[in-house]
Write an enzyme that holds these catalytic residues in place. Structure first.
Site, PDB file in Angstrom:
ATOM      1  N   HIS A 157       0.841  -1.192   0.000  1.00 30.73           N
ATOM      2  CA  HIS A 157       0.000   0.000   0.000  1.00 30.73           C
ATOM      3  C   HIS A 157       0.876   1.242   0.000  1.00 30.73           C
ATOM      4  O   HIS A 157       2.057   1.191   0.332  1.00 30.73           O
ATOM      5  CB  HIS A 157      -0.902   0.027   1.233  1.00 30.73           C
ATOM      6  CG  HIS A 157      -0.118   0.027   2.516  1.00 30.73           C
ATOM      7  ND1 HIS A 157       0.444  -1.127   3.034  1.00 30.73           N
ATOM      8  CD2 HIS A 157       0.222   1.019   3.368  1.00 30.73           C
ATOM      9  CE1 HIS A 157       1.085  -0.838   4.151  1.00 30.73           C
ATOM     10  NE2 HIS A 157       0.973   0.457   4.374  1.00 30.73           N
ATOM     11  N   ALA A 158       0.285   2.356  -0.373  1.00 33.45           N
ATOM     12  CA  ALA A 158       0.907   3.670  -0.258  1.00 33.45           C
ATOM     13  C   ALA A 158      -0.165   4.614   0.286  1.00 33.45           C
ATOM     14  O   ALA A 158      -1.186   4.160   0.822  1.00 33.45           O
ATOM     15  CB  ALA A 158       1.452   4.130  -1.610  1.00 33.45           C
TER      16      ALA A 158
END
Length: 711
Positions: free
Chosen positions: A628-629
């Site tokens: 994820h970011a």
């Protein structure tokens, strides 16, 4: 010969003695609930055993097997099999793994896979699969299992590492009520020469009465571990096994109160058990006391090689706050809790002491983002201290962080409408706005304005907070104005975040001066100050809380919080793929989301940059990566994909590689993915379901595994 037969082989022999017809291997496999391969192995062994009694095991293709022989020979063999009655042995996977670990630690002259199979009444294949798990567990403690062809299994370790592995095993078995309760096929006692239960109870009672504030400050679990370790110390010293002084042991422990207690305990052992305790053992016991969990800290950290605890605490909170986008630096309870935990934890890391975390699996599955943030902080600790941080320690850090997150969310911070006032050119203004949007995701940005038009823009957009790169006059008497530099530092961002989230202001409420002016136009005010005060109180009671739909830190499930089946659709599943390295796995896992426009290429690129810059902190469990970011990195919709690999790839995580399950998710805020992510992590913490998911070759197969974890 009969003593070498397992319980299953005895019953199979009795079954064949009672049969007078051919029976196929498939039928025997179904009846005894084992594989055909196991049945063939048992039949081969029984063929020789029956021969000793004058019986012949006949085999015919497509018909099966039948036992040939006279009635008297059958009766004698049956009587011999009936006595003694087979023992009950551990059958669960956890019991098998503990039993194999025990045998490996006690058998100094080695043992074979066949011996383990007979003792535990399991097949060779099951022994070999369990051995893979045992090897991984023991190597964490510094014990290496060697498989020597033609000779068997041997363990290699120092006395320090052997005791550590033995202490963990015995502590676990005592807590589960299994210690010295493993009846085996041969009737052997694998605990011969190990501490007795009475000895360990004696040590627990001794420690509970030990007149020392330092020992009394230890947690209950730490006292149990210490009792087990002291008992092991006694039996090993009696056997002539002692711990040598390690090169990395400090020379400055003697002035410490922990050394004084270790010396008292050593003298007690010498008098009670008539043994000699070497100085190296007393020093090692000192380090054990230094690294034990406690409810309060009675000492300062030792050694010049470790950074101060305060620096480590500040660094952990900084990394976690940045990843979770929460200003946890102001949480004094978090700082104190981490300090209490980390003072002994840094000692454990420095000298390689292992501590068990019984809640690690639950923390990973229920709070994956918090665990990932804590793991990212742990990687920072590794770089600063030079010592590896094991998952059990990361789990304890995550528990402290989780408590702070819940305290933070309980305050219901307000999402603000903010206007940015900038004196620089358009390029600088847009750069600053982009940076602030990234760092302050829980804020409604109304735009960028010049100082001349700031008041007009503030009224038009009904803002309630102004950020400015230049000092402003009294243009905003009823709005908070915060000054910030055009290129703000991390500290400036943290101060701004606190003000935005914790300085309570009513949302979209007109200022008192405007209300007073409006009243003035239509009425005569006799008591201006009194009316202002009354209006302020009334507005504070009615407009102070944010509306639930705009709070990005709400703890409850929102209407826009999708379930797992809504996100992991069939087109988002990539099963049994082949990837050459972790970068290819990142791109393959993100491809379904990219193709449907749910994320931008910049989101995937940011995941790769995060991995390169911060390490494999997104690999949160053995074989599982949670990629994820941030929402600002290119998220167009809440989404999730699942990738399974036919062969795992290395992400650079010492304990959790190789990775063969990759989850990629993206969200628009801090809440919209939590329900689905929690359901997925619950699935992944179920070993049997996880194995089925890994083996799934089609989307319907994978979705059948997922379905039971939906409400």
């Amino acid at each position: 010969m009969v003593a070498s037969l397992t319980s299953r082989q005895r019953f199979l022999a009795l079954h064949l003695l009672a049969r007078e017809e051919f029976e196929t291997v498939a039928a025997l496999s179904a009846g005894f609930r084992v594989s055909p391969r196991t049945i063939r192995y048992d039949l081969k062994l029984l063929e020789g055993w029956f021969g000793e009694w004058g019986l012949e095991l006949e085999r015919r293709p497509r018909r099966g097997v039948i036992l040939r022989g006279g009635r008297s020979e059958r009766e004698r063999a049956e009587i011999h099999l009936d006595t003694p009655e087979p023992r009950i042995v551990p059958l669960t996977k956890e019991e098998r793994i503990r039993s194999i670990t025990l045998f490996l630690l006690v058998q100094s002259d080695g043992l074979t896979v066949d011996q383990l199979a007979r003792e535990l009444d399991i097949s060779r294949g099951t022994v070999l699969r369990d051995l893979d798990v045992v090897q991984k567990q023991l190597v964490v403690h510094g014990v290496v299992v060697e498989r020597i062809p033609g000779r068997g299994l041997y363990t290699r370790s120092s006395e320090f590492h052997w005791r550590q592995a033995a202490a963990v095993l015995l502590t676990d078995m005592r807590q589960d009520g299994e210690y010295r309760s493993l009846p085996l096929q041969s009737g052997s006692d694998p605990f011969s020469g190990w501490p007795t239960e009475a000895m360990m109870r004696e040590f627990e009672e001794t420690l509970s009465r030990w007149g020392s504030p330092l020992v009394q400050a230890l947690s209950g679990s730490a006292l149990q571990v210490l009792a087990v370790y002291l008992a092991l110390m006694v039996v090993r010293l009696k056997a002539g096994k002692w711990i040598e002084k390690a090169k990395k042991e400090p020379d400055d422990v003697k002035p410490l109160p922990e050394y004084a207690e270790a010396l008292r305990l050593s003298h007690h052992l010498e008098e009670r058990f008539c043994i000699d305790v070497p100085e190296s053992e007393t020093v090692h016991l000192t380090l054990r006391l230094l690294g034990a969990q406690r409810f309060q800290v009675l000492r300062t950290e030792i050694g010049e090689n470790d950074p101060s605890v305060g620096r480590v605490v500040d660094g952990i909170i900084r990394v976690v706050s940045d990843m979770l986008q929460m200003p946890l630096e102001r949480d004094k309870e978090l700082q104190e809790g981490l300090s209490v935990h980390l003072k002994p934890a840094l000692i454990r890391l420095r000298f390689g002491f292992f501590i068990k975390n019984p809640l690690l699996k639950e923390v990973r599955s229920r709070y994956p983002r918090i665990y990932a943030a804590s793991q990212k902080a742990a990687f920072w600790v590794e770089r600063v201290t030079g010592h590896s941080v094991p998952p059990s320690e990361i789990g304890y850090i995550a528990m402290h962080i989780g408590a702070a997150v819940w305290r933070f969310t309980a305050t219901k911070p307000t999402v603000r409408r903010v206007l940015l006032v900038c004196a620089s050119g358009v390029g600088t203004a847009k750069l600053l706005e982009s940076h602030l949007r990234r760092e302050l995701s829980g804020v409604v940005w109304t735009g960028v304005s010049t100082a001349a038009k700031a008041k007009e823009e503030a009224e038009r957009h009904q803002v309630d907070f102004v950020i400015s790169t230049l000092p402003l006059d009294d243009s905003f008497p009823d709005l908070p104005v915060h000054f910030i530099s055009p290129v703000p530092t991390w500290e400036e961002i943290q101060i701004l975040r606190e003000k935005l989230l914790f300085v309570r202001r009513p949302e979209r409420v007109p200022p008192i001066s405007r209300l007073m002016a409006l009243i003035d136009e239509h009425a005569h005010i006799r008591n201006r100050k009194g009316l202002e005060k009354r209006l302020t109180e009334w507005m504070g009671n009615h407009f102070s809380m944010p509306s639930p739909e705009v709070s990005s830190f709400s703890t409850g499930r929102m209407d826009c919080d999708p379930m797992l089946d809504q996100l992991l659709k069939s087109e988002h599943l990539c099963l049994q793929q082949s990837c050459s390295d972790w970068k290819e796995a990142v791109n393959t896992g993100a491809r379904p989301l990219l193709e449907r426009g749910m994320i931008e290429r910049s989101y995937v690129e940011q995941i790769v940059r995060n991995m390169i810059e911060h390490g494999a902190y997104m690999v949160i469990a053995p074989g599982i990566a949670l990629l994820h970011a941030r929402p600002e990195d290119g998220v167009n919709a809440v989404c999730m994909s699942l990738l399974t690999l036919d062969e795992g790839v290395s992400f650079g995580h010492e304990a959790n590689d190789p990775v063969d399950v990759v989850i990629t998710f993206a969200t628009l805020d801090n809440n919209m993915h939590l329900t689905a992510l929690s359901q997925l992590m619950e699935l992944l913490s179920d070993e049997q379901r996880l194995e089925r998911l890994r083996e799934a070759k089609t989307s319907p197969e994978a979705q059948r595994v997922i379905q039971p974890f939906l409400p």
